[in-house]
Scaffold this motif. Sequence first.
Motif, PDB file in Angstrom:
ATOM      1  N   LEU A 121      27.347  46.290  55.599  1.00 63.92           N
ATOM      2  CA  LEU A 121      26.847  46.986  54.419  1.00 63.92           C
ATOM      3  C   LEU A 121      25.393  46.626  54.136  1.00 63.92           C
ATOM      4  CD1 LEU A 121      29.859  46.821  51.933  1.00 63.92           C
ATOM      5  CD2 LEU A 121      28.815  48.873  52.889  1.00 63.92           C
ATOM      6  N   ARG A 122      25.073  45.354  54.252  1.00 69.76           N
ATOM      7  CA  ARG A 122      23.697  44.918  53.999  1.00 69.76           C
ATOM      8  C   ARG A 122      22.736  45.581  54.990  1.00 69.76           C
ATOM      9  NH1 ARG A 122      22.906  40.372  50.785  1.00 69.76           N
ATOM     10  NH2 ARG A 122      21.094  39.751  52.028  1.00 69.76           N
ATOM     11  N   ALA A 123      23.163  45.705  56.248  1.00 66.02           N
ATOM     12  CA  ALA A 123      22.317  46.349  57.254  1.00 66.02           C
ATOM     13  C   ALA A 123      22.134  47.834  56.939  1.00 66.02           C
ATOM     14  CB  ALA A 123      22.921  46.165  58.644  1.00 66.02           C
ATOM     15  N   ALA A 124      23.223  48.495  56.521  1.00 67.51           N
ATOM     16  CA  ALA A 124      23.133  49.920  56.186  1.00 67.51           C
ATOM     17  C   ALA A 124      22.221  50.142  54.989  1.00 67.51           C
ATOM     18  CB  ALA A 124      24.527  50.477  55.906  1.00 67.51           C
ATOM     19  N   ILE A 125      22.299  49.265  54.000  1.00 68.15           N
ATOM     20  CA  ILE A 125      21.440  49.377  52.813  1.00 68.15           C
ATOM     21  C   ILE A 125      19.986  49.126  53.181  1.00 68.15           C
ATOM     22  CG2 ILE A 125      20.901  48.297  50.589  1.00 68.15           C
ATOM     23  CD1 ILE A 125      23.973  47.777  50.357  1.00 68.15           C
ATOM     24  N   ALA A 126      19.730  48.121  54.015  1.00 68.58           N
ATOM     25  CA  ALA A 126      18.360  47.812  54.433  1.00 68.58           C
ATOM     26  C   ALA A 126      17.732  48.980  55.184  1.00 68.58           C
ATOM     27  CB  ALA A 126      18.356  46.560  55.302  1.00 68.58           C
ATOM     28  N   ALA A 127      18.542  49.735  55.922  1.00 66.77           N
ATOM     29  CA  ALA A 127      18.027  50.872  56.689  1.00 66.77           C
ATOM     30  C   ALA A 127      17.546  51.999  55.785  1.00 66.77           C
ATOM     31  CB  ALA A 127      19.103  51.391  57.642  1.00 66.77           C
ATOM     32  N   GLN A 128      17.909  51.981  54.500  1.00 69.38           N
ATOM     33  CA  GLN A 128      17.497  53.026  53.560  1.00 69.38           C
ATOM     34  C   GLN A 128      16.230  52.673  52.798  1.00 69.38           C
ATOM     35  OE1 GLN A 128      18.998  56.056  53.544  1.00 69.38           O
ATOM     36  NE2 GLN A 128      20.061  55.103  55.278  1.00 69.38           N
ATOM     37  N   LYS A 129      15.585  51.572  53.163  1.00 66.96           N
ATOM     38  CA  LYS A 129      14.348  51.175  52.477  1.00 66.96           C
ATOM     39  C   LYS A 129      13.301  52.271  52.607  1.00 66.96           C
ATOM     40  CE  LYS A 129      10.828  47.551  52.291  1.00 66.96           C
ATOM     41  NZ  LYS A 129      10.304  46.308  52.918  1.00 66.96           N
ATOM     42  N   LYS A 131      13.442  55.210  51.611  1.00 68.30           N
ATOM     43  CA  LYS A 131      14.045  56.530  51.765  1.00 68.30           C
ATOM     44  C   LYS A 131      14.621  56.966  50.416  1.00 68.30           C
ATOM     45  CE  LYS A 131      15.070  55.929  56.677  1.00 68.30           C
ATOM     46  NZ  LYS A 131      16.119  55.916  57.729  1.00 68.30           N
ATOM     47  N   PRO A 132      14.991  58.243  50.271  1.00 69.40           N
ATOM     48  CA  PRO A 132      15.445  58.734  48.970  1.00 69.40           C
ATOM     49  C   PRO A 132      16.571  57.931  48.335  1.00 69.40           C
ATOM     50  CG  PRO A 132      15.006  60.577  50.407  1.00 69.40           C
ATOM     51  CD  PRO A 132      14.829  59.348  51.241  1.00 69.40           C
ATOM     52  N   LEU A 133      17.474  57.349  49.146  1.00 72.65           N
ATOM     53  CA  LEU A 133      18.601  56.603  48.576  1.00 72.65           C
ATOM     54  C   LEU A 133      18.202  55.222  48.056  1.00 72.65           C
ATOM     55  CD1 LEU A 133      21.655  57.265  50.938  1.00 72.65           C
ATOM     56  CD2 LEU A 133      21.334  58.041  48.588  1.00 72.65           C
ATOM     57  N   SER A 134      16.997  54.771  48.403  1.00 72.34           N
ATOM     58  CA  SER A 134      16.628  53.389  48.081  1.00 72.34           C
ATOM     59  C   SER A 134      16.623  53.121  46.579  1.00 72.34           C
ATOM     60  CB  SER A 134      15.258  53.053  48.679  1.00 72.34           C
ATOM     61  OG  SER A 134      14.253  53.905  48.138  1.00 72.34           O
ATOM     62  N   ALA A 135      16.226  54.117  45.771  1.00 75.72           N
ATOM     63  CA  ALA A 135      16.180  53.898  44.322  1.00 75.72           C
ATOM     64  C   ALA A 135      17.568  53.616  43.763  1.00 75.72           C
ATOM     65  CB  ALA A 135      15.562  55.110  43.632  1.00 75.72           C
ATOM     66  N   ALA A 136      18.553  54.415  44.159  1.00 72.41           N
ATOM     67  CA  ALA A 136      19.919  54.199  43.673  1.00 72.41           C
ATOM     68  C   ALA A 136      20.489  52.886  44.196  1.00 72.41           C
ATOM     69  CB  ALA A 136      20.809  55.366  44.060  1.00 72.41           C
ATOM     70  N   LEU A 137      20.217  52.584  45.467  1.00 71.89           N
ATOM     71  CA  LEU A 137      20.769  51.367  46.075  1.00 71.89           C
ATOM     72  C   LEU A 137      20.128  50.105  45.514  1.00 71.89           C
ATOM     73  CD1 LEU A 137      21.000  52.552  49.789  1.00 71.89           C
ATOM     74  CD2 LEU A 137      22.890  52.240  48.178  1.00 71.89           C
ATOM     75  N   PRO A 169      27.464  59.267  54.342  1.00 77.91           N
ATOM     76  CA  PRO A 169      27.403  58.847  55.750  1.00 77.91           C
ATOM     77  C   PRO A 169      26.364  57.761  56.014  1.00 77.91           C
ATOM     78  CG  PRO A 169      27.511  61.239  55.587  1.00 77.91           C
ATOM     79  CD  PRO A 169      27.332  60.730  54.193  1.00 77.91           C
ATOM     80  N   GLU A 170      25.311  57.708  55.191  1.00 80.42           N
ATOM     81  CA  GLU A 170      24.274  56.697  55.390  1.00 80.42           C
ATOM     82  C   GLU A 170      24.812  55.276  55.254  1.00 80.42           C
ATOM     83  OE1 GLU A 170      22.115  60.446  54.351  1.00 80.42           O
ATOM     84  OE2 GLU A 170      23.963  59.456  53.743  1.00 80.42           O
ATOM     85  N   LEU A 171      25.933  55.111  54.550  1.00 82.30           N
ATOM     86  CA  LEU A 171      26.496  53.774  54.346  1.00 82.30           C
ATOM     87  C   LEU A 171      27.740  53.536  55.191  1.00 82.30           C
ATOM     88  CD1 LEU A 171      25.968  53.198  50.520  1.00 82.30           C
ATOM     89  CD2 LEU A 171      24.498  52.606  52.441  1.00 82.30           C
ATOM     90  N   ALA A 172      27.962  54.393  56.173  1.00 88.27           N
ATOM     91  CA  ALA A 172      29.062  54.153  57.115  1.00 88.27           C
ATOM     92  C   ALA A 172      28.658  53.048  58.086  1.00 88.27           C
ATOM     93  CB  ALA A 172      29.390  55.426  57.875  1.00 88.27           C
TER      94      ALA A 172
END
Length: 504
Positions: A121-129, A131-137, A169-172
Amino acid sequence: MAFSRHLSHLSALALLALAASGLNGCTRKSESATRIAVIGDTAAPWHDPWTPAARATTAGRLLADSLGEGLVAFDAEGKVVPGLADRWIVADDGQSYIFRLRGAAWADGGQMNTESVRQGLRAAIAAQKDKPLSAALSAIEDIRAMTGRVIEIRLSRPMPQFLPLLALPELALPPRQHLAGPMALKAEGADALLTALPPEKRGLPSVEDWGRTARPLYLSVMPAAQAIAAFNAGKLDVVLGGSFTDLPPVGHGPLSGGPLGKGGLKLDPVVGLFGLVVENEDGLLAHAANREALSMAIDRASLTTQIGVPGWQGTTRLIAPGSEADTGMVIERWADMDLEGRRTLASQRIAQWARVSGQGAHLRIALPSGAGGDALAVLLQSSFAAIGVSVQRVDLRAPADLRLIDEVNGEPSPDWFLQRFGCALHPHACSPAADGLTHQALEAPDPASAKPLFAQAERALLNENVFLPLGAPVRWSLVSGESQGFALNRWGLHSLLPMAIRAR
């Protein structure tokens, strides 16, 4: 506190299949593989679907959803169902989400454990830095691997739509975390064969006669025109991934009102962002008044006609009007001016800037390829020429002054729209005042207190004109009458697993 119990994703699908079994007799076609095309112009990502470039495509997101697995997932209707976690609770006034993992093994035979899920999960979240999902995450404060099969996610603030966020899917978690997802892939030339894994291989109860319950899917990636032609010829059962940029001209494609438009076309009830974001804050676009002039000049009424989608309307708003995220406290801009009046004022501003700067008014606009993108380019060139601005169309990935954003927001909250243009993502063209108001709204004690703050934040961002709104996104699919497992949803996402479960 007792865990709330949920049916597993597969079990729920199996029940639906059994319930539908008495409605329709099986035809020869329903017994065969389902043939699906995903609209795209790039190479199919079958051989390496987990690269950042592949995951940014529609086909890549579908594969992430099918081959990997998150704590939770979406069913065909876009509702949250169990994934790696078979149950969960929400505690501490919405700031603690506690999940219990199902008793499953990884693909390498090792037992699933909370630490490996935490790392994934931490890796999937880091990959969104960035990107549009980063604000919510960014609201995720900590992920804790607890005893047994329990994992906790701590939030810095309550997020009512946090579970749908986790289901994206971004957090799969990808197979490199030794995960056996719900489906297996085998590349077959330009196509891919996807099959649903037997439930027992995923730590779920077995399903009797699994061989007749599951049906294979053949997946292809092809341009929109080719996919539409193949669907009309009966060579495809489903076409996924349609957007505005893929729409043929009105009268020449799925919106023409012919047999395909009446039966096969499916329009998802999506909201989100569809417009031009400012990327170069120099020259003409350095001044908010000039950016406003461009937005004033756009002929949104003609765009509504060009799109031809029933009920579609252009907008000058940032937050989707009439959606669950709309505060109801912000009105359309320039409502007291017609298009001619707006363009007169806009052309005066552009001419004054040109005189003072000694420069020509010229813009590069990045738009995707496709019939819809071509039509939008013509409309923007005409609209901006009317106020003395020339336009060069460039590739969507090329350096540009304005770039098309076409994003769906399945989360009905105003902060998604506002944070998309926050200073964290757009430091040189943003509104610190809007950021501050958004933060105050998120910290407000109740929705009634937050609403006027969100409205003020939207007005502040609109005044900066860092985004030139056009209207709502468009997401469409083509589905034959005999296809199963497809349903419209607000995310515009269509999981492949439900389509691989045959009604008996």
